[in-house]
Every structure is written in structure tokens, then in C-alpha cells.
Design a protein around this motif. Structure first.
Motif, mmCIF file in Angstrom:
data_model
loop_
_atom_site.group_PDB
_atom_site.id
_atom_site.type_symbol
_atom_site.label_atom_id
_atom_site.label_comp_id
_atom_site.label_asym_id
_atom_site.label_seq_id
_atom_site.Cartn_x
_atom_site.Cartn_y
_atom_site.Cartn_z
ATOM 1 N N LEU A 57 -25.179 -37.079 116.753
ATOM 2 C CA LEU A 57 -24.710 -37.382 115.103
ATOM 3 C C LEU A 57 -25.782 -37.897 114.439
ATOM 4 O O LEU A 57 -25.898 -37.318 113.300
ATOM 5 N N GLU A 58 -26.512 -38.596 114.897
ATOM 6 C CA GLU A 58 -27.970 -39.051 114.156
ATOM 7 C C GLU A 58 -28.788 -37.850 114.162
ATOM 8 O O GLU A 58 -29.610 -37.691 113.098
ATOM 9 N N GLU A 59 -28.868 -36.880 115.226
ATOM 10 C CA GLU A 59 -29.869 -35.839 114.694
ATOM 11 C C GLU A 59 -29.276 -35.070 113.529
ATOM 12 O O GLU A 59 -29.953 -34.493 112.944
ATOM 13 N N LEU A 60 -27.988 -34.745 113.555
ATOM 14 C CA LEU A 60 -27.245 -33.939 112.510
ATOM 15 C C LEU A 60 -27.566 -34.533 111.226
ATOM 16 O O LEU A 60 -27.902 -33.974 110.408
ATOM 17 N N GLY A 61 -27.442 -35.924 111.019
ATOM 18 C CA GLY A 61 -27.820 -36.552 109.854
ATOM 19 C C GLY A 61 -29.172 -36.379 109.404
ATOM 20 O O GLY A 61 -29.509 -36.297 108.195
ATOM 21 N N LEU A 62 -30.162 -36.393 110.445
ATOM 22 C CA LEU A 62 -31.513 -36.439 110.044
ATOM 23 C C LEU A 62 -31.912 -34.917 109.594
ATOM 24 O O LEU A 62 -32.600 -34.755 108.696
ATOM 25 N N ASN A 63 -31.044 -33.914 110.208
ATOM 26 C CA ASN A 63 -31.370 -32.749 109.853
ATOM 27 C C ASN A 63 -30.894 -32.265 108.547
ATOM 28 O O ASN A 63 -31.375 -31.205 107.877
ATOM 29 N N SER A 64 -29.709 -32.760 108.062
ATOM 30 C CA SER A 64 -29.350 -32.633 107.041
ATOM 31 C C SER A 64 -29.972 -33.228 105.746
ATOM 32 O O SER A 64 -29.609 -32.962 104.557
ATOM 33 N N SER A 65 -30.986 -34.039 106.012
ATOM 34 C CA SER A 65 -31.573 -34.593 105.034
ATOM 35 C C SER A 65 -33.191 -34.255 105.029
ATOM 36 O O SER A 65 -33.949 -34.957 104.662
ATOM 37 N N VAL A 66 -33.684 -33.111 105.697
ATOM 38 C CA VAL A 66 -35.164 -32.924 105.861
ATOM 39 C C VAL A 66 -35.657 -32.559 104.637
ATOM 40 O O VAL A 66 -35.420 -31.802 103.926
ATOM 41 N N PRO A 67 -36.841 -33.358 104.477
ATOM 42 C CA PRO A 67 -37.400 -33.261 103.155
ATOM 43 C C PRO A 67 -38.644 -32.156 103.100
ATOM 44 O O PRO A 67 -39.122 -32.089 104.223
ATOM 45 N N PRO A 68 -39.122 -31.725 102.210
ATOM 46 C CA PRO A 68 -40.268 -30.828 102.371
ATOM 47 C C PRO A 68 -41.584 -31.481 102.882
ATOM 48 O O PRO A 68 -42.512 -30.908 103.616
ATOM 49 N N GLY A 69 -41.729 -32.866 102.367
ATOM 50 C CA GLY A 69 -43.025 -33.770 102.989
ATOM 51 C C GLY A 69 -42.343 -34.504 104.039
ATOM 52 O O GLY A 69 -41.801 -35.417 103.978
ATOM 53 N N GLN A 70 -42.634 -34.039 105.167
ATOM 54 C CA GLN A 70 -42.265 -34.827 106.264
ATOM 55 C C GLN A 70 -43.658 -34.521 107.341
ATOM 56 O O GLN A 70 -44.039 -33.557 107.703
ATOM 57 N N LEU A 71 -43.877 -35.711 108.223
ATOM 58 C CA LEU A 71 -45.051 -35.889 109.184
ATOM 59 C C LEU A 71 -44.532 -36.533 110.420
ATOM 60 O O LEU A 71 -43.528 -37.198 110.307
ATOM 61 N N LEU A 72 -44.822 -35.930 111.647
ATOM 62 C CA LEU A 72 -44.647 -36.653 112.816
ATOM 63 C C LEU A 72 -45.848 -37.412 113.304
ATOM 64 O O LEU A 72 -47.154 -36.990 113.361
ATOM 65 N N TYR A 73 -45.640 -38.609 113.483
ATOM 66 C CA TYR A 73 -46.600 -39.444 114.029
ATOM 67 C C TYR A 73 -46.139 -40.500 115.156
ATOM 68 O O TYR A 73 -45.459 -41.322 114.939
ATOM 69 N N ASP A 74 -46.860 -40.096 116.315
ATOM 70 C CA ASP A 74 -46.689 -40.774 117.535
ATOM 71 C C ASP A 74 -45.139 -41.180 117.846
ATOM 72 O O ASP A 74 -44.847 -42.035 118.017
ATOM 73 N N GLY A 75 -44.299 -40.054 117.392
ATOM 74 C CA GLY A 75 -42.885 -40.313 117.814
ATOM 75 C C GLY A 75 -41.977 -40.717 116.582
ATOM 76 O O GLY A 75 -40.674 -40.878 116.839
ATOM 77 N N TRP A 76 -42.522 -40.959 115.578
ATOM 78 C CA TRP A 76 -41.908 -41.190 114.243
ATOM 79 C C TRP A 76 -41.817 -40.315 113.229
ATOM 80 O O TRP A 76 -42.922 -39.634 112.871
ATOM 81 N N LEU A 77 -40.819 -40.183 112.628
ATOM 82 C CA LEU A 77 -40.699 -39.161 111.471
ATOM 83 C C LEU A 77 -40.795 -39.863 110.176
ATOM 84 O O LEU A 77 -40.120 -40.806 109.844
ATOM 85 N N LEU A 78 -42.085 -39.561 109.522
ATOM 86 C CA LEU A 78 -42.554 -40.291 108.287
ATOM 87 C C LEU A 78 -41.911 -39.197 106.985
ATOM 88 O O LEU A 78 -42.382 -38.177 106.918
ATOM 89 N N ARG A 79 -40.990 -39.543 106.178
ATOM 90 C CA ARG A 79 -40.728 -38.777 105.080
ATOM 91 C C ARG A 79 -41.156 -39.457 103.977
ATOM 92 O O ARG A 79 -40.890 -40.459 103.577
ATOM 93 N N LEU A 80 -41.506 -38.356 103.000
ATOM 94 C CA LEU A 80 -42.249 -38.865 101.866
ATOM 95 C C LEU A 80 -41.900 -38.042 100.379
ATOM 96 O O LEU A 80 -42.685 -37.784 99.650
ATOM 97 N N LEU A 81 -40.659 -37.786 100.192
ATOM 98 C CA LEU A 81 -40.005 -37.184 99.259
ATOM 99 C C LEU A 81 -39.637 -37.956 98.335
ATOM 100 O O LEU A 81 -38.527 -38.893 98.480
ATOM 101 N N PRO A 82 -40.095 -38.107 96.978
ATOM 102 C CA PRO A 82 -39.485 -39.337 96.250
ATOM 103 C C PRO A 82 -38.441 -38.830 95.621
ATOM 104 O O PRO A 82 -37.917 -37.637 95.799
ATOM 105 N N GLY A 83 -37.299 -39.640 95.254
ATOM 106 C CA GLY A 83 -36.065 -39.375 94.935
ATOM 107 C C GLY A 83 -35.149 -40.654 95.210
ATOM 108 O O GLY A 83 -35.729 -41.582 95.657
ATOM 109 N N LYS A 84 -33.849 -40.246 95.020
ATOM 110 C CA LYS A 84 -32.807 -41.201 95.002
ATOM 111 C C LYS A 84 -32.723 -41.494 96.825
ATOM 112 O O LYS A 84 -32.316 -42.698 97.441
ATOM 113 N N ALA A 85 -32.442 -40.396 97.305
ATOM 114 C CA ALA A 85 -32.124 -40.442 98.879
ATOM 115 C C ALA A 85 -33.282 -41.248 99.780
ATOM 116 O O ALA A 85 -34.349 -40.630 99.880
ATOM 117 N N LYS A 86 -32.879 -42.331 100.376
ATOM 118 C CA LYS A 86 -33.928 -43.131 101.114
ATOM 119 C C LYS A 86 -34.118 -42.525 102.362
ATOM 120 O O LYS A 86 -35.091 -42.795 102.977
#
Length: 247
Positions: free
Chosen positions: A7-36
Motif C-alpha cells: 500500500l505504501e508503494e502504491l501511494g509513492l508510485n501515485s505521486s512520483v514527481p519529475p524531480g526524484q533522486l535515489l540516495y543510499d536507499g532514500w527517495l529524495l523528491r524535489l518538485l515544488p508545489g502543494k503536495a508534500k
């Protein structure tokens, strides 16, 4: 029915931004906007770098991007002591959110009359209801247009203007419900229920048999509505941010 991790994976996939990096196991999302969820650190996988080093790296990256440094904390965040470590560094907890799941029951979908809407027009309608700036609307549209998943947007009109909206995103037989927004002056008229019923009907037609959504933990009115469709809490997540950087 998906387990909580899926369920957590589905939620993450539904909010994938154009600006996303993978850093040592962490997803770093950097799209400005309302959605945190699209502009925060999601510590989803095990990692090996020292925790202090990782936090410092994220702080530098987000500040370079002129974004608040936000960490999204779930029951699956890695390492297990991340939430406590952030608290010790002065990061405040805020926006506790419940993830709820339901089996779609066609017998509860009466009154589903919301109309489908083209995505660009729908984003503008959501932005109008939320009084979002143009930059947030553009980021919202970019995120949705870049997503390789089936989605449908709906809206309700009253006296010629859109007063309520909703969106469904489908993956792996499960429907995510998002952006269920009603104009302040049009609340308590059944519009939100109509939107939810319409989204679930569309979801069923697209082959989904379960649905999930995310709602503020303390939003009693909305959670009562969702319970009418069988939604029940599966887990809670929250954010951590510096004082003055929690929005």
C-alpha cells in the motif's frame, strides 16, 4: 488485498514527481508545489551511510533547490531510529495522515453522477478551489502527465461552476483516490460523497477491486464519509520539518 508495505508503494508510485533522486536507499523528491509527498525525503530502503551524514546531505540538497527540508516518516522508514534522530535535531512532527483501505462495494455507489474532466482543465479547477498559485498548478499537472499509470479526473458543477473535484489513479488492481476537494461554500451538500462514489465506480470499471486514500488523521468529517464506503485505517504517516519550514 494489498498489505501495508505494498500500500505504501502504491501511494509513492501515485505521486512520483519529475524531480526524484535515489540516495543510499532514500527517495529524495524535489518538485515544488502543494503536495508534500512530491517534495520530501522518503526513507524507504535500508542504507549504509552514517545517519548524520545522510541528513546533512539532504539538508544541503533541499536548500540548494530552495525547498523546505521535509522528511516523510512511515512505519517502514529506514533506519528505525530516523524519527527520533530528527526530533533530536529540532525537526518538528506535523500533518499526521491516515492511510485507509477498502474493498470496492458496488452496492454503495449510488448517486455517482460526477462528470469526467480533461486533466489540464481539472488541474486548473483544483487550483481554483484551493486558491493555488500558478506555479503549484503547473507542478501538479507536470507530475500527473509524467506518470505511467491509468487515471481519471472527475468534477461536479453547480450553477455552471465547478464546486468539487476528485482523481483516481489505478495500479495493480488498486485505486488511489486523490484531490477530493469541495468549495467551502458548497460543503454539506453531498458533493464529496458523489465524488467518492463516482471515483469508485470508475475504478471498478477499470478493473480495480480495492481502493485507498490518505486523509488527515484529525479530519473527523471526511473520515466518517469514507467509512460509509468501507474505508478503514491501515497505518499513519507524518512529516518532520524545521520550525518555520513545515509547509
Amino acid at each position: 488485498m494489498p498489505d501495508n508495505r505494498r500500500l505504501e508503494e502504491l501511494g509513492l508510485n501515485s505521486s512520483v514527481p519529475p524531480g526524484q533522486l535515489l540516495y543510499d536507499g532514500w527517495l529524495l523528491r524535489l518538485l515544488p508545489g502543494k503536495a508534500k509527498r512530491a517534495r520530501s525525503v522518503n526513507a524507504v530502503y535500508a542504507s549504509s551511510a552514517p545517519l548524520g551524514e545522510k541528513i546533512a546531505y539532504c539538508e544541503g540538497l533541499y536548500r540548494e533547490a530552495a525547498l523546505p527540508v521535509l522528511f516523510r516518516i512511515t512505519p517502514f522508514s529506514q533506519p528505525a531510529g530516523l524519527d527520533e534522530a530528527l526530533g533530536e535535531r529540532g525537526y518538528q512532527r506535523f500533518d499526521a495522515t491516515a492511510v485507509e483501505l477498502a474493498a470496492i462495494d458496488r452496492g454503495r455507489l449510488d448517486g455517482a453522477t460526477a462528470e469526467p474532466l480533461e486533466l489540464g482543465s481539472w488541474v486548473e479547477a483544483v487550483g481554483h478551489l484551493r486558491a493555488s498559485p500558478a506555479a503549484h498548478r503547473a507542478a501538479h499537472l507536470a507530475r500527473l502527465q509524467g506518470m505511467p499509470l491509468a487515471m481519471r479526473a472527475v468534477a461536479i458543477r453547480s450553477q455552471g461552476r465547478i464546486v468539487a473535484t476528485g482523481l483516481v489513479i489505478i495500479e495493480d488492481g488498486c485505486a488511489g483516490l486523490f484531490d477530493i476537494v469541495t468549495h467551502e461554500e458548497s460543503r454539506r451538500q453531498g458533493h464529496a460523497r458523489n465524488v467518492v462514489a463516482s471515483l469508485l465506480r470508475v475504478s471498478w470499471e477499470l478493473g480495480a477491486r480495492h481502493a485507498y486514500l490518505q486523509v488527515q488523521e484529525n479530519n473527523v468529517v471526511a473520515r466518517r464519509l469514507y467509512a460509509q464506503f468501507g474505508f478503514a485505517e491501515r497505518y499513519i504517516y507524518w512529516y518532520r520539518g524545521r520550525p518555520g519550514e513545515t509547509r
